[in-house]
Design an enzyme around this catalytic site. Structure first.
Site: not given
Length: 586
Positions: A317-318
């Site tokens: 993800c991030l």
């Protein structure tokens, strides 16, 4: 008192800005972090354009008239004892609110058919209005869906036949239990306690329990090295960079469901970053602090513990976005310490960020910045509330029906307990992330600087394995798939798996319902568009984990004796048993 270095005008502007920020922060406590100004602007854009289009208005009136006639014919057929075809169906194949047999009985069939017709009409009214920006159209459609979901007949006792039947059967005991459930949940929310059942899962005992030690700690992260489970290991260690929006142990759930445990059992030396849960004192931490004190500091530690070995990097993800920023910086600087890069539901390009785009425009970002300015961070509950609104029917109203009207309590599984363990985001970092990546898309457009010099994603030449999930509302798989465009000098293997942003990643071997597709684009081969990817790449049954582990193995050397877990002296001595201290911060 006026600051000695400020004019009266500047001091007045500073005070006015402070008042505005405090005002917005106060509103944000009740609006789940949504900006009323941004929502109102979208509604105005839609309303003013619709008001100036008599043709669209007439078409909507015609549609309303047709719907009324269809509904009247359906009602007449039901009253006369015939069995007419339903005049409306769910707008989404995932909408199962009215599938129970009780909804087919009079008068509940009329109630839910009328609701579905209204839902379809509003879909027509909020789309196709010429002149409205796409972003504002999406926001208005989202707002109309929220209102309609709130008024759905399934949410209320008198209009929900399933709840009524259960109430009669139990003599109202379900409503009493539901009332008690609502009181308990309210008390837990006000006292900031986890939801009922989450306490059954304890971090370090039931979750995040793969054996290991914290071998390094700084102001943003702890680095965990896991103990070997095999007599020999592959020489290249694996570094996992999780997102700091949530805690790292999504990748180390209970035994048998842990990706970290799976890698360790296959003979890989695994390190993972466990991010600190930031507070007010961390408000000035920025994206580059997370790159430098996170990814780069972890690599430095690994290079000391496992010297002269390249590292397989993994970003989720991030954390995957941060890993790409770090890898591009390393490519610019001639740093070749990485052996490969794996991206799990991670975006580089944010022109198609999925439904999160509803909450990202200049007005919304300014509103969030004012909220964060007061506290120094964005509270996890605000993010959780926004995510729930994206799927309000599934995540809000279905729970109201189940817990409060039916009076039941569902069991909390490991993934739900992890999801309730929210984190915070520092003010500066979140502002930079939203503005530089979401709003401006600086990274893939070549405007992202590190250390005053530009970095370019196309400079990355690492073998890359990317995973997208079919039902991802946070990082849509077509957006994740764009990595094939951005890395022309790297072999890219792309796996598309069923499931959502979290469940599709946590897919251990033996999962009974998962399928996935796998395709590799070599350097020099033509780009395969996502539509052709779906047509030409066959589906496999099971988990993508074994294929990925085999991919890592192919890019690793012959197995050797395991390295030490931390060093016996110096900066990287073991500090604590895994999962460490940062992961337990509230």
């Amino acid at each position: 008192m006026v600051h000695p270095m400020m004019s009266d005008t500047e001091e007045g502007e500073r005070q006015a800005l402070t008042v505005d920020r405090l005002y917005h922060a106060g509103i944000g406590r009740f609006s789940l972090g949504l900006s009323p100004a941004a929502l109102s602007l979208a509604a105005f854009d839609w309303g003013i354009h619709l008001a100036a289009q008599p043709g669209k208005q007439f078409a909507l009136m015609e549609e309303a008239g047709r719907d009324a006639m269809r509904f009247g014919a359906y009602a007449a057929g039901r009253l006369t004892g015939t069995c007419p075809e339903p005049c409306a169906g769910p707008s989404s194949g995932e909408d199962d609110r009215f599938e129970g047999k009780q909804w087919q009985n009079f008068p509940y069939d009329l109630i839910h058919q009328g609701f579905l017709l209204t839902q379809q009409w509003w879909q027509s009214a909020t789309t196709g209005v010429r002149g409205v920006t796409q972003h504002h159209e999406d926001v208005v459609r989202f707002l109309s869906r929220q209102v309609l979901d709130f008024y759905s007949p399934s949410n209320y006792l008198p209009t929900n036949p399933e709840v009524l039947e259960e109430t009669v059967r139990q003599g109202g005991a379900n409503l009493m239990r539901g009332f008690a459930n609502a009181l308990e949940d309210t008390e837990r929310n006000l006292s900031e306690r986890p939801p009922v059942g989450a306490e059954e899962w304890q971090v370090g005992e039931d979750l995040a329990c793969t054996p290991g030690k914290v071998v390094y700690r700084n102001r943003v992260m702890e680095l965990i090295q896991y103990e070997p489970a095999t007599k020999t290991v592959y020489p290249e260690p694996v570094l996992i960079v999780p997102a700091w929006i949530m805690k790292y142990y999504i990748l180390d759930l209970r035994p048998g469901r842990s990706l970290i445990e799976y890698l360790v059992n296959k003979g890989h030396t695994v390190f993972t970053i466990s991010w600190k849960n930031p507070g007010r004192d961390d408000s000035n931490l920025g994206m580059d602090d997370y790159r430098r004190d996170g990814v780069m500091a972890a690599l430095e530690a690994i290079n000391h513990i496992v010297p002269e070995r390249k590292v397989h990097s993994v970003g989720y993800c991030l954390g995957g976005t941060l890993l790409m920023l770090a890898a591009a910086t390393m490519a610019r600087d001639g740093d070749d310490r990485l052996a490969s890069m794996t991206l799990l539901a991670a975006q580089a390009d944010f022109t198609e960020p999925g439904e999160l785009e509803l909450f990202i425009d200049e007005g919304q970002v300014t509103f969030l910045e004012d909220m964060m300015w007061e506290q120094g961070y964005l509270d996890g509950s605000k993010m959780a509330g926004a995510f729930q609104l994206l799927r309000s029917n599934d995540l809000i109203y279905s729970r109201i029906i189940h817990d409060y009207l039916m009076g039941k309590r569902g069991s909390v599984i490991d993934l739900m307990a992890w999801n309730a363990d929210t984190t915070r985001l520092p003010y500066r970092m979140h502002s930079e992330y939203l503005r530089r990546l979401f709003l401006n898309n600086d990274f893939v457009e070549g405007r992202y600087d590190v250390g005053g010099q530009p970095i370019h994603i196309g400079d990355i030449q690492l073998p890359t394995f990317a995973v997208g999930t079919e039902k991802d509302h946070i990082a849509p798989w077509r957006s994740v798939y764009k990595i094939n465009r951005f890395l022309p000098q790297a072999d890219v293997t792309f796996a598309l798996t069923t499931g959502g942003h979290n469940a599709g990643i946590v897919t251990p071997p033996g999962h009974p319902r998962r399928t996935y597709r796998l395709h590799t684009r070599r350097v020099g081969e033509l780009y395969l568009p996502p539509e052709l990817y779906l047509e030409q790449v066959g589906s496999k049954t099971g988990s993508w984990w074994p294929d990925w582990e085999a991919w890592l193995r192919e890019r690793s050397g012959s197995r050797v004796a395991p390295p030490p877990v931390g060093l016996t002296e110096g900066s990287y001595q073991p500090l604590a048993e895994a999962p460490g201290t940062y992961v337990k911060q509230r």
